[in-house]
Design a protein around this motif. Structure first.
Motif, short mmCIF file in Angstrom:
data_model
loop_
_atom_site.label_atom_id
_atom_site.label_comp_id
_atom_site.label_asym_id
_atom_site.label_seq_id
_atom_site.Cartn_x
_atom_site.Cartn_y
_atom_site.Cartn_z
N UNK A 124 0.74 -1.00 0.06
CA UNK A 124 0.17 0.07 -0.06
C UNK A 124 0.91 1.16 -0.04
N UNK A 125 1.92 1.15 0.75
CA UNK A 125 2.85 2.60 0.87
C UNK A 125 3.46 2.52 -0.45
N UNK A 126 3.85 1.29 -1.05
CA UNK A 126 4.54 1.61 -2.53
C UNK A 126 3.78 2.06 -3.53
N UNK A 127 2.43 1.83 -3.29
CA UNK A 127 1.36 2.29 -4.26
C UNK A 127 1.38 3.79 -4.21
N UNK A 128 1.10 4.10 -2.98
CA UNK A 128 0.81 5.58 -2.81
C UNK A 128 2.17 6.62 -3.16
N UNK A 129 3.29 6.34 -2.99
CA UNK A 129 4.48 6.67 -3.40
C UNK A 129 4.58 6.62 -4.82
N UNK A 130 4.31 5.52 -5.47
CA UNK A 130 4.50 5.24 -6.93
C UNK A 130 3.49 6.28 -7.54
N UNK A 131 2.15 6.44 -7.13
CA UNK A 131 1.16 7.34 -7.77
C UNK A 131 1.76 8.99 -7.76
N UNK A 132 2.32 9.35 -6.78
CA UNK A 132 2.93 10.56 -6.40
C UNK A 132 4.29 10.60 -7.50
N UNK A 133 4.99 9.86 -7.56
CA UNK A 133 6.09 9.82 -8.33
C UNK A 133 5.60 9.85 -9.66
N UNK A 134 4.74 9.00 -10.25
CA UNK A 134 4.39 9.09 -11.46
C UNK A 134 3.35 10.17 -11.81
N UNK A 135 2.58 10.73 -10.91
CA UNK A 135 1.67 11.88 -11.26
C UNK A 135 2.46 13.22 -11.47
N UNK A 136 3.65 13.21 -10.60
CA UNK A 136 4.48 14.57 -10.63
C UNK A 136 5.91 14.41 -11.22
N UNK A 137 5.69 13.52 -12.07
CA UNK A 137 7.15 12.78 -12.70
C UNK A 137 7.84 13.93 -13.34
N UNK A 138 7.27 14.85 -14.31
CA UNK A 138 8.00 15.75 -14.99
C UNK A 138 8.52 16.90 -14.29
N UNK A 139 7.77 17.09 -12.85
CA UNK A 139 8.34 18.34 -12.01
C UNK A 139 9.42 17.42 -11.40
N UNK A 140 9.42 16.24 -10.95
CA UNK A 140 10.24 15.70 -10.00
C UNK A 140 11.61 15.37 -10.70
N UNK A 141 11.57 15.29 -11.95
CA UNK A 141 12.82 14.67 -12.62
C UNK A 141 13.79 16.00 -12.90
N UNK A 142 13.26 17.08 -12.86
CA UNK A 142 13.80 18.58 -13.01
C UNK A 142 15.06 18.42 -11.81
N UNK A 143 14.62 18.03 -10.92
CA UNK A 143 15.67 17.98 -9.55
C UNK A 143 16.14 16.54 -9.41
N UNK A 144 17.02 15.99 -10.19
CA UNK A 144 17.60 14.81 -10.47
C UNK A 144 17.72 13.99 -9.39
N UNK A 145 18.58 14.36 -8.27
CA UNK A 145 18.61 13.86 -6.66
C UNK A 145 17.52 13.61 -6.25
N UNK A 146 16.27 14.49 -6.20
CA UNK A 146 15.00 14.03 -5.49
C UNK A 146 14.43 12.99 -6.26
#
Length: 507
Positions: free
Chosen positions: A354-376
């Motif tokens: 369940x916790x993996x799913x929640x984080x995965x949806x956050x990572x996938x949903x905001x992917x294009x913003x997150x990848x701009x900060x590569x260490x994040x």
């Protein structure tokens, strides 16, 4: 591993139950059901070697860690092969090379599950080690009349190694479960011990699968003309764990559980087994399938993903980031193992999914913003993998062992683990098409959807098994007796190696 050398008659008297001719004809089995009546309501006691138990647990971990290394190393080796052989390493060859080891593992899991139950854990352990070593040697020495021929030899060799590696799960998993059942103290902490044996060791294997090629590249000063040496040495170094444990496996003893409750060299009532154990078999297989669909591709292709996200980085830089990501596997087993003993296997698995799913949806949903900060991105990617190890990674092997009796434990584990590797093979097969069509964002969203499904299956479908393996052994014996199935229980043929000291009382 433990050993019970005293005959059953020392602990309780034997009672032979004769079946009617009609029952014999119905099941096609002649003989008698042998059970032990317990005097004064006490469980039969036996002696075991504490040293053998400890060594069994340690070497099971080394064996599974070796499998993790050999499964993971191909992802980074393929990056080198793509540079050396850009024309010959076609998409189809690339996919076959990625899947050869996994397909071999499926074959090994099914085959050695039967061998472990019918011929003993020791026979299976020795044979798996030999096949793994042979496959690694052939991979290291892969040659051909042309580059395509070399790739086909490499594919075949990886398949052979996979058969040996796959056999480790039913052989080592069943053996380690029975070893940790010898005393109440070990039984109490079996969840944590299994997280170390099956999950931490495999996680470390994945880390070294990325680290070794990276270090070898640094040793040759990143010279392309030395890449051939690097990928061959990357395979060859995988020989160290299986070769180092071979002598112990050749000298291993027999567990108390196998001595008392196996159906060695006998026909197995598979229909009755499926009728009784269909729920844990389906639940363990499904959750392990989903876990491997997520964990294996995201682990193997971590270097490839970071290469796409950070295209300006050098090969060394992106391999290094891949190693960092795989290091996030390591904390998961410690957390998951602790929770497994405290709140149970089923709840721990569901929570991690369940916790993996929640984080995965956050990572996938905001992917294009997150990848701009590569260490994040790297940190969030790593935590996504950690949560998978907290839940299913720490519990799937144990769930696939505890829920079944000793007589068919290897075969049931073989089926569960084979289904799981089918998930890994399918996940690896479709991972590249998914990322090609929907990008890495799509891969995270799909993986998170499977994690939701895994949480639901784990929580609502998996049963809670008894922590004492003997309980299910006795239930299995009674179930077969009630259904008219006749068997001779235990292994009184196999002799333990000389020098084994039986100095601990089983409890």
């Amino acid at each position: 591993m433990a050993s019970l050398n005293e005959p059953a008659s020392l602990h309780g008297h034997e009672v032979l139950h004769s079946a009617s001719k009609a029952d014999d004809s119905k099941h096609g089995t002649m003989g008698a059901v042998e059970v032990m009546d317990l005097e004064e309501g006490e469980a039969p006691k036996g002696l075991y070697s504490k040293v053998s138990v400890v060594m069994m647990v340690i070497f099971s971990g080394l064996a599974i860690g070796s499998d993790g290394y050999n499964a993971a190393v191909i992802g980074n080796v393929e990056l080198l092969l793509a540079i050396l052989y850009p024309e010959s390493l076609t998409t189809s060859i690339y996919t076959r090379l990625s899947n050869a080891f996994l397909i071999g593992m499926i074959v090994g899991m099914l085959m050695f599950g039967v061998i472990a139950d019918q011929l003993g854990r020791k026979t299976g352990a020795v044979a798996t080690t030999v096949l793994l070593v042979l496959g690694i040697i052939l991979s290291t020495a892969a040659k051909g009349t042309d580059e395509t021929g070399m790739f086909w030899m490499l594919i075949i060799a990886r398949g052979i190694a996979g058969v040996g590696a796959g056999g480790e799960y039913p052989v080592g998993g069943a053996g380690a479960a029975e070893a940790t059942d010898e005393s109440a103290g070990m039984r109490k902490h079996r969840g944590f011990m299994f997280a170390m044996i099956a999950d931490l060791s495999a996680s470390l294997g994945y880390v070294f699968g990325g680290l070794v090629p990276l270090l070898l590249l640094l040793c040759v000063n990143q010279k392309v003309e030395r890449y051939d040496l690097v990928w061959r040495l990357s395979f060859a170094l995988g020989l160290i764990p299986p070769v180092s444990i071979f002598w112990f496996r050749y000298k291993m003893a027999v567990s108390t559980a196998y001595r008392k409750a196996s159906m060695r060299k006998q026909k197995v009532p598979y229909l009755l087994a499926v009728k009784r154990y269909w729920r844990p078999l389906l639940g363990a297989s499904a959750t392990w399938f989903l876990y491997n669909w997520i964990a294996i591709p995201f682990g193997i292709f971590s270097g490839t993903i970071t290469n796409r996200v950070n295209p300006s980085g050098s090969l060394i830089t992106n391999l290094g980031w891949g190693v960092v990501i795989n290091c996030f596997y390591i904390p998961g087993p410690f957390i998951g193992g602790y929770l497994s003993d405290k709140i149970g296997r089923r709840r721990t698995m569901a929570l991690g999914f369940a916790m993996q799913a929640v984080l995965g949806f956050v990572l996938g949903g905001a992917y294009h913003k997150i990848v701009n900060v590569f260490p994040l991105f790297v940190v969030m990617y790593g935590i996504f993998l950690t949560l998978g190890e907290v839940g299913p990674g720490s519990t799937v092997v144990l769930v696939s062992s505890e829920n079944f009796p000793t007589a068919i434990r290897g075969q049931m584990m073989g089926i569960c683990s084979a289904v799981s590797k089918a998930g890994a093979a399918i996940g690896t097969q479709v991972f590249i098409p998914i990322t090609s069509g929907a990008g890495d964002q799509g891969a995270f969203l799909v993986g998170s959807g499977f994690a939701v499904l895994g949480a639901l299956i784990a929580f609502f479908f998996l049963p809670d098994a008894s922590r004492q393996l003997e309980d299910e052994d006795e239930n299995w014996k009674k179930y077969l007796e009630e259904n008219g199935w006749l068997a001779q229980w235990g292994d009184d043929e196999t002799r333990d190696p000389k020098g084994i000291v039986l100095n601990q009382c089983a409890s």
